[in-house]
Design a protein around this motif. Sequence first.
Motif, PDB file in Angstrom:
ATOM      1  N   GLY A   1       0.683  -1.104  -0.095  1.00 26.62           N
ATOM      2  CA  GLY A   1      -0.031  -0.093  -0.042  1.00 26.62           C
ATOM      3  C   GLY A   1       0.816   1.341  -0.025  1.00 26.62           C
ATOM      4  O   GLY A   1       0.378   2.415   0.266  1.00 26.62           O
ATOM      5  N   GLU A   2       2.013   1.160  -0.277  1.00 28.28           N
ATOM      6  CA  GLU A   2       2.829   2.476   0.025  1.00 28.28           C
ATOM      7  C   GLU A   2       2.869   2.937  -1.568  1.00 28.28           C
ATOM      8  O   GLU A   2       2.849   2.497  -2.579  1.00 28.28           O
ATOM      9  N   ASN A   3       3.151   4.289  -1.323  1.00 28.42           N
ATOM     10  CA  ASN A   3       3.291   5.155  -2.791  1.00 28.42           C
ATOM     11  C   ASN A   3       4.415   5.111  -3.422  1.00 28.42           C
ATOM     12  O   ASN A   3       5.380   5.195  -2.543  1.00 28.42           O
ATOM     13  N   ALA A   4       4.514   5.199  -4.487  1.00 24.81           N
ATOM     14  CA  ALA A   4       6.051   5.210  -5.061  1.00 24.81           C
ATOM     15  C   ALA A   4       6.440   6.744  -5.317  1.00 24.81           C
ATOM     16  O   ALA A   4       5.598   7.734  -5.526  1.00 24.81           O
ATOM     17  N   VAL A   5       7.754   6.994  -5.065  1.00 22.82           N
ATOM     18  CA  VAL A   5       8.233   8.289  -5.330  1.00 22.82           C
ATOM     19  C   VAL A   5       9.126   8.264  -6.301  1.00 22.82           C
ATOM     20  O   VAL A   5      10.116   7.510  -6.454  1.00 22.82           O
ATOM     21  N   ILE A   6       8.943   8.965  -7.443  1.00 22.40           N
ATOM     22  CA  ILE A   6       9.549   9.266  -8.619  1.00 22.40           C
ATOM     23  C   ILE A   6      10.186  11.018  -8.827  1.00 22.40           C
ATOM     24  O   ILE A   6       9.378  11.846  -8.849  1.00 22.40           O
ATOM     25  N   PHE A   7      11.509  10.983  -8.792  1.00 22.51           N
ATOM     26  CA  PHE A   7      11.893  12.424  -8.749  1.00 22.51           C
ATOM     27  C   PHE A   7      11.255  13.298  -7.749  1.00 22.51           C
ATOM     28  O   PHE A   7      11.017  14.359  -8.063  1.00 22.51           O
ATOM     29  N   GLN A   8      11.237  12.762  -6.495  1.00 20.67           N
ATOM     30  CA  GLN A   8      10.773  13.393  -5.449  1.00 20.67           C
ATOM     31  C   GLN A   8       9.097  13.808  -5.344  1.00 20.67           C
ATOM     32  O   GLN A   8       8.892  14.820  -5.202  1.00 20.67           O
ATOM     33  N   LYS A   9       8.567  13.310  -6.607  1.00 20.12           N
ATOM     34  CA  LYS A   9       7.029  13.381  -6.749  1.00 20.12           C
ATOM     35  C   LYS A   9       6.482  11.943  -6.201  1.00 20.12           C
ATOM     36  O   LYS A   9       6.730  10.922  -6.529  1.00 20.12           O
ATOM     37  N   THR A  10       5.190  12.051  -5.563  1.00 19.94           N
ATOM     38  CA  THR A  10       4.616  10.829  -5.069  1.00 19.94           C
ATOM     39  C   THR A  10       3.391  10.741  -5.870  1.00 19.94           C
ATOM     40  O   THR A  10       2.552  11.399  -6.526  1.00 19.94           O
ATOM     41  N   THR A  11       3.200   9.295  -6.370  1.00 23.55           N
ATOM     42  CA  THR A  11       1.982   8.825  -6.873  1.00 23.55           C
ATOM     43  C   THR A  11       0.673   8.781  -6.146  1.00 23.55           C
ATOM     44  O   THR A  11       0.795   8.968  -4.986  1.00 23.55           O
ATOM     45  N   ASP A  12      -0.364   8.732  -6.862  1.00 21.74           N
ATOM     46  CA  ASP A  12      -1.705   8.646  -6.192  1.00 21.74           C
ATOM     47  C   ASP A  12      -2.025   7.300  -6.509  1.00 21.74           C
ATOM     48  O   ASP A  12      -2.345   6.716  -7.551  1.00 21.74           O
ATOM     49  N   LYS A  13      -1.973   6.276  -5.215  1.00 28.88           N
ATOM     50  CA  LYS A  13      -2.096   4.983  -5.381  1.00 28.88           C
ATOM     51  C   LYS A  13      -3.564   4.490  -5.720  1.00 28.88           C
ATOM     52  O   LYS A  13      -3.857   3.556  -6.215  1.00 28.88           O
ATOM     53  N   ASN A  14      -4.496   5.514  -5.279  1.00 34.31           N
ATOM     54  CA  ASN A  14      -5.957   5.119  -5.413  1.00 34.31           C
ATOM     55  C   ASN A  14      -6.357   5.140  -6.796  1.00 34.31           C
ATOM     56  O   ASN A  14      -6.978   4.402  -7.640  1.00 34.31           O
ATOM     57  N   LEU A  15      -5.648   6.200  -7.793  1.00 30.69           N
ATOM     58  CA  LEU A  15      -6.016   6.347  -9.055  1.00 30.69           C
ATOM     59  C   LEU A  15      -5.352   5.165  -9.956  1.00 30.69           C
ATOM     60  O   LEU A  15      -5.772   4.476 -10.862  1.00 30.69           O
ATOM     61  N   SER A  16      -3.965   4.627  -9.293  1.00 29.71           N
ATOM     62  CA  SER A  16      -3.290   3.651 -10.053  1.00 29.71           C
ATOM     63  C   SER A  16      -4.095   2.280  -9.810  1.00 29.71           C
ATOM     64  O   SER A  16      -3.957   1.609 -10.544  1.00 29.71           O
ATOM     65  N   LEU A  17      -4.682   2.019  -8.424  1.00 31.57           N
ATOM     66  CA  LEU A  17      -5.360   0.745  -8.224  1.00 31.57           C
ATOM     67  C   LEU A  17      -6.476   0.904  -9.264  1.00 31.57           C
ATOM     68  O   LEU A  17      -6.907  -0.258  -9.656  1.00 31.57           O
ATOM     69  N   ALA A  18      -7.281   1.871  -9.433  1.00 26.92           N
ATOM     70  CA  ALA A  18      -8.633   2.003  -9.898  1.00 26.92           C
ATOM     71  C   ALA A  18      -8.089   1.666 -11.786  1.00 26.92           C
ATOM     72  O   ALA A  18      -8.887   0.907 -12.218  1.00 26.92           O
ATOM     73  N   THR A  19      -7.096   2.363 -11.948  1.00 25.62           N
ATOM     74  CA  THR A  19      -6.626   2.191 -13.348  1.00 25.62           C
ATOM     75  C   THR A  19      -6.310   0.525 -13.533  1.00 25.62           C
ATOM     76  O   THR A  19      -6.804  -0.186 -14.647  1.00 25.62           O
ATOM     77  N   ALA A  20      -5.800   0.136 -12.593  1.00 26.69           N
ATOM     78  CA  ALA A  20      -5.159  -1.516 -12.750  1.00 26.69           C
ATOM     79  C   ALA A  20      -6.579  -2.475 -12.606  1.00 26.69           C
ATOM     80  O   ALA A  20      -6.696  -3.211 -13.608  1.00 26.69           O
ATOM     81  N   MET A  21      -7.569  -2.058 -11.862  1.00 18.78           N
ATOM     82  CA  MET A  21      -8.655  -2.709 -11.704  1.00 18.78           C
ATOM     83  C   MET A  21      -9.418  -2.752 -12.937  1.00 18.78           C
ATOM     84  O   MET A  21     -10.122  -3.826 -13.398  1.00 18.78           O
ATOM     85  N   LEU A  22      -9.832  -1.641 -13.563  1.00 21.30           N
ATOM     86  CA  LEU A  22     -10.305  -1.572 -14.809  1.00 21.30           C
ATOM     87  C   LEU A  22      -9.783  -2.209 -15.833  1.00 21.30           C
ATOM     88  O   LEU A  22     -10.387  -2.796 -16.466  1.00 21.30           O
TER      89      LEU A  22
END
Length: 264
Positions: free
Chosen positions: A132-153
């Motif tokens: 359940g951890e968010n990823a950090v890319i170039f000091q920017k944080t992902t939104d795990k809820n949107l990422s999970l919704a994308t994968a589920m769809l």
Amino acid sequence: MWSNFFMQQEEEGRMGVASAGGAGGVGGRGGKRPKPARMSETQEGKIKLAFFVAIVGVVLTVLGLGTEFWVELSQPKHFQNTQTCKMVHYGLWKSCIRTLWVMDVDPERESCGPAELPGESNCTYFKFYTTGENAVIFQKTTDKNLSLATAMLAVFGLFLMVMGSVCITMSLTKRVPFLLKPAAVCFLVSGILILLSIILFHQSVLSLLASDHRIPLHYELSWSVACVGSAGAILILGGVLFLLLSLPFSLLEKCTAQHRNSNT
């Protein structure tokens, strides 16, 4: 005398029961359910052609979902003031940080990239599917809820594609067209879900970029999104074709007949 009379009555009763049973058997045989309509060779050929179109969409979907080239995030190529620059490309499941040589980048290009250039690569899987951890890319944080919704769809869309393919396979095997409508619905809904997953993914990228403005980044959607977008459109087309083939009449022939009647 009375014994002869009763024996005659028993024989007449047995004959009546036998005749009634015979009539019931004939009625039962005549009351069988009608057999489902069999598809003609012409209709079978059209279904196979539409199935080929749908299979192309399924293959493109699997290719897009399994690769990590949905988006490329690039720093300015002279941001580190060194001979190398960094960029990231990622998909639904993992991200890869690439270190490229500035001399290999197109002089007219301001940002680092593209990802096809030779360089070092470090790939990691996203942890928001497990811990359940968010990823950090170039000091920017992902939104795990949107990422999970994308994968589920996307995964549910892939499941519907499999169900639609099973329906078409059974329909062709049994040579009955009644499974065309469920297959059409499966492919139509799966294509819509795939396109919605691209929209959600794009929103997640914008959310990532807005989480921190200290490092300027250039982003562009990559070829995996092109595969998935094309797959969504092809699946919708395949669903429409199956829906037309499931109709009890030929839409083209009906329109042609109406046109001829109007001319006469």
